[in-house]
Scaffold this motif. Structure first.
Motif, mmCIF file in Angstrom:
data_model
loop_
_atom_site.group_PDB
_atom_site.id
_atom_site.type_symbol
_atom_site.label_atom_id
_atom_site.label_comp_id
_atom_site.label_asym_id
_atom_site.label_seq_id
_atom_site.Cartn_x
_atom_site.Cartn_y
_atom_site.Cartn_z
ATOM 1 N N PHE A 1 -41.572 -12.861 -12.029
ATOM 2 C CA PHE A 1 -42.191 -12.091 -10.960
ATOM 3 C C PHE A 1 -43.701 -12.343 -10.972
ATOM 4 O O PHE A 1 -44.291 -12.580 -12.032
ATOM 5 C CB PHE A 1 -41.889 -10.595 -11.112
ATOM 6 C CG PHE A 1 -40.440 -10.265 -10.922
ATOM 7 C CD1 PHE A 1 -39.894 -10.172 -9.656
ATOM 8 C CD2 PHE A 1 -39.608 -10.074 -12.025
ATOM 9 C CE1 PHE A 1 -38.544 -9.884 -9.475
ATOM 10 C CE2 PHE A 1 -38.267 -9.779 -11.853
ATOM 11 C CZ PHE A 1 -37.732 -9.686 -10.585
ATOM 12 N N HIS B 1 -37.992 -5.953 -12.526
ATOM 13 C CA HIS B 1 -38.775 -5.401 -11.420
ATOM 14 C C HIS B 1 -38.298 -3.995 -11.118
ATOM 15 O O HIS B 1 -37.119 -3.678 -11.266
ATOM 16 C CB HIS B 1 -38.649 -6.290 -10.184
ATOM 17 C CG HIS B 1 -39.752 -6.098 -9.199
ATOM 18 N ND1 HIS B 1 -39.794 -5.052 -8.309
ATOM 19 C CD2 HIS B 1 -40.877 -6.841 -8.972
ATOM 20 C CE1 HIS B 1 -40.880 -5.145 -7.569
ATOM 21 N NE2 HIS B 1 -41.563 -6.221 -7.955
ATOM 22 N N GLU C 1 -38.129 -2.553 -8.262
ATOM 23 C CA GLU C 1 -37.456 -2.397 -6.967
ATOM 24 C C GLU C 1 -36.496 -3.538 -6.678
ATOM 25 O O GLU C 1 -35.401 -3.305 -6.161
ATOM 26 C CB GLU C 1 -38.500 -2.305 -5.852
ATOM 27 C CG GLU C 1 -39.430 -1.090 -5.984
ATOM 28 C CD GLU C 1 -40.485 -1.071 -4.902
ATOM 29 O OE1 GLU C 1 -40.511 -2.016 -4.086
ATOM 30 O OE2 GLU C 1 -41.296 -0.117 -4.860
ATOM 31 N N GLU C 2 -36.870 -4.768 -7.000
ATOM 32 C CA GLU C 2 -36.031 -5.910 -6.663
ATOM 33 C C GLU C 2 -34.959 -6.149 -7.725
ATOM 34 O O GLU C 2 -35.114 -5.740 -8.886
ATOM 35 C CB GLU C 2 -36.913 -7.164 -6.537
ATOM 36 C CG GLU C 2 -37.977 -7.065 -5.465
ATOM 37 C CD GLU C 2 -38.822 -8.313 -5.396
ATOM 38 O OE1 GLU C 2 -38.416 -9.335 -6.005
ATOM 39 O OE2 GLU C 2 -39.887 -8.263 -4.762
ATOM 40 N N PRO C 3 -33.846 -6.798 -7.339
ATOM 41 C CA PRO C 3 -32.812 -7.142 -8.316
ATOM 42 C C PRO C 3 -33.394 -8.084 -9.382
ATOM 43 O O PRO C 3 -34.165 -8.996 -9.075
ATOM 44 C CB PRO C 3 -31.740 -7.850 -7.483
ATOM 45 C CG PRO C 3 -31.968 -7.375 -6.088
ATOM 46 C CD PRO C 3 -33.460 -7.165 -5.964
ATOM 47 N N SER C 4 -33.045 -7.843 -10.612
ATOM 48 C CA SER C 4 -33.558 -8.657 -11.723
ATOM 49 C C SER C 4 -32.501 -8.725 -12.809
ATOM 50 O O SER C 4 -31.603 -7.877 -12.897
ATOM 51 C CB SER C 4 -34.867 -8.077 -12.258
ATOM 52 O OG SER C 4 -34.729 -6.697 -12.535
ATOM 53 N N LYS D 1 -30.215 -1.939 -9.961
ATOM 54 C CA LYS D 1 -30.268 -3.337 -9.542
ATOM 55 C C LYS D 1 -30.589 -4.288 -10.710
ATOM 56 O O LYS D 1 -30.539 -5.503 -10.547
ATOM 57 C CB LYS D 1 -31.318 -3.522 -8.447
ATOM 58 C CG LYS D 1 -30.975 -2.797 -7.147
ATOM 59 C CD LYS D 1 -32.038 -3.066 -6.100
ATOM 60 C CE LYS D 1 -31.711 -2.355 -4.795
ATOM 61 N NZ LYS D 1 -32.742 -2.621 -3.760
#
Length: 373
Positions: free
Chosen positions: A321, A294, A296-299, A260
């Motif tokens: 973040f 991050h 886990e999150e899209p970055s 991601k």
């Protein structure tokens, strides 16, 4: 030979030639000063007296030149360094007496010939009458010697003071240069261990998951270390080498990113002969990867380098973040302060650093004029 050393040698040669020709021109003007008198005055003087004046003034002027350099290189420098004015004002009268004695001895050497010439002219020469009427020196001779001596001492003292001030200024600049070089060396050493520590952690992570990319990361790290050991010790490096090193660093960081995460790195074409202070971009990119990616999150991290002529624009943008404030400060504060200090030292008036943080994106924009850096 480095650019600062070449500039110093060029300036030293110019200064040396400048002083040499200034001395030569000054003494030629000093010796030629009697020739500026109107021609009728010379016609009024007997040829024998003109010869006498020429010979005596030549020897006296040579004595005054000796006084000039003695005061320039010894008396006034000693006065400036020791603040002992007693010795200075003791030697000056002694030197003036020596000048008067030389003039008197020269007169005594030709006094008989002058008297014989005066008797042949039936005593109608007022110049010779005034000279021979005094047991020591004529008042006009004393006054002329005093004026010349005072001018010689004053000019040499002013020259010595000016030279001392210029030498002190050059010495202070040299100290500042050495201090700046030492400070920059310390700043670079602060960069290297921090970068190496983070990269080794990345390689350890790849080895732990038994990734085939571990070997690639080791090769990338080897090239980066070779660059840092053998290239950045120079005052400046080629922009091409700096960008290549930055690409290796980005490739090394991309090895551990999850699907991601995205990294966009663009670079325009530029003159390969352009030079730049090394390791300026690494702290910003390192900051973007550490706090803009991050798990886990899209970055996304966007890096762009554009060069038009000698004007360079570097931008690095990453998502923001919500890390803990103490963690953010601990990770970024030293690196940003480090690079800001280096920019102030090497590009004091030719750089603009803009840092934006709007709680969603963190961006850095660096503008450099590499022609005057």
């Amino acid at each position: 030979m480095s650019t600062p050393l070449r500039l110093k040698l060029t300036s030293a040669r110019f200064l040396l030639n400048y002083r040499f020709w200034l001395h030569v021109t000054g003494w030629l003007a000093f010796f030629a000063s009697p020739l500026i008198l109107p021609l009728p005055i010379f016609k009024q003087l007997p040829q024998y007296y003109v010869n006498y004046l020429f010979i005596t003034r030549t020897f006296v002027n040579l004595m005054l030149i000796a006084v000039f350099y003695l005061n320039l290189h010894y008396l006034t420098p000693q006065l400036l360094s020791t603040k002992n004015s007693f010795r200075f004002f003791l030697y000056l009268p002694l030197l003036f007496v020596m000048v008067l004695l030389l003039d008197y001895l020269l007169l005594q050497a030709v006094r008989a010939d002058l008297q014989m010439y005066l008797s042949r002219t039936e005593g109608n020469d007022p110049f010779l009458q005034e000279i021979l009427a005094n047991d020591f020196l004529a008042p006009r001779q004393l006054l002329a010697n005093l004026i010349l001596f005072a001018l010689i001492v004053l000019s040499s003292s002013l020259w010595a003071v000016l030279t001392e001030r210029l030498d002190q200024q050059q010495f202070n600049q040299q100290i500042l240069y050495e201090k700046t070089s030492a400070e920059l060396a310390v700043l670079r050493l602060q960069i290297s261990p921090h970068f190496l520590f983070n990269t080794l952690n990345n390689i350890r992570w790849l080895a732990r998951i038994k990734s085939d990319q571990a070997e690639t990361s080791v090769m990338e790290l080897s090239e980066i270390l070779r660059y840092m050991l053998y290239q950045v010790v120079h005052h400046q490096v080629a922009l091409l080498d700096e960008v290549t090193n930055l690409k290796r660093y980005v490739n090394l960081q991309k090895l551990r990113l999850h699907p991601k995460a995205q990294v966009q790195f663009t670079c325009d074409n530029y003159d390969p002969d352009i030079k730049i202070e090394p390791l300026l971009f690494i702290p910003f990119v390192e900051n973007a990867f550490k706090f803009g990616i991050h798990s886990e999150e899209p970055s996304k991290v966007v890096i762009n380098l554009s060069v038009k002529g000698y004007d360079l624009v570097f931008t690095c943008t990453n998502q923001y973040f919500d890390f803990k404030d103490d963690e953010l400060i601990q990770g970024t504060g030293q690196g940003l302060l480090n690079v800001q200090r280096r920019l102030e030292l090497y590009y004091p008036k030719t750089h603009t650093l803009t840092i934006r943080d709007d709680q969603k994106f963190f961006s850095v924009e660096l503008r450099l004029n590499l022609k005057h850096g």
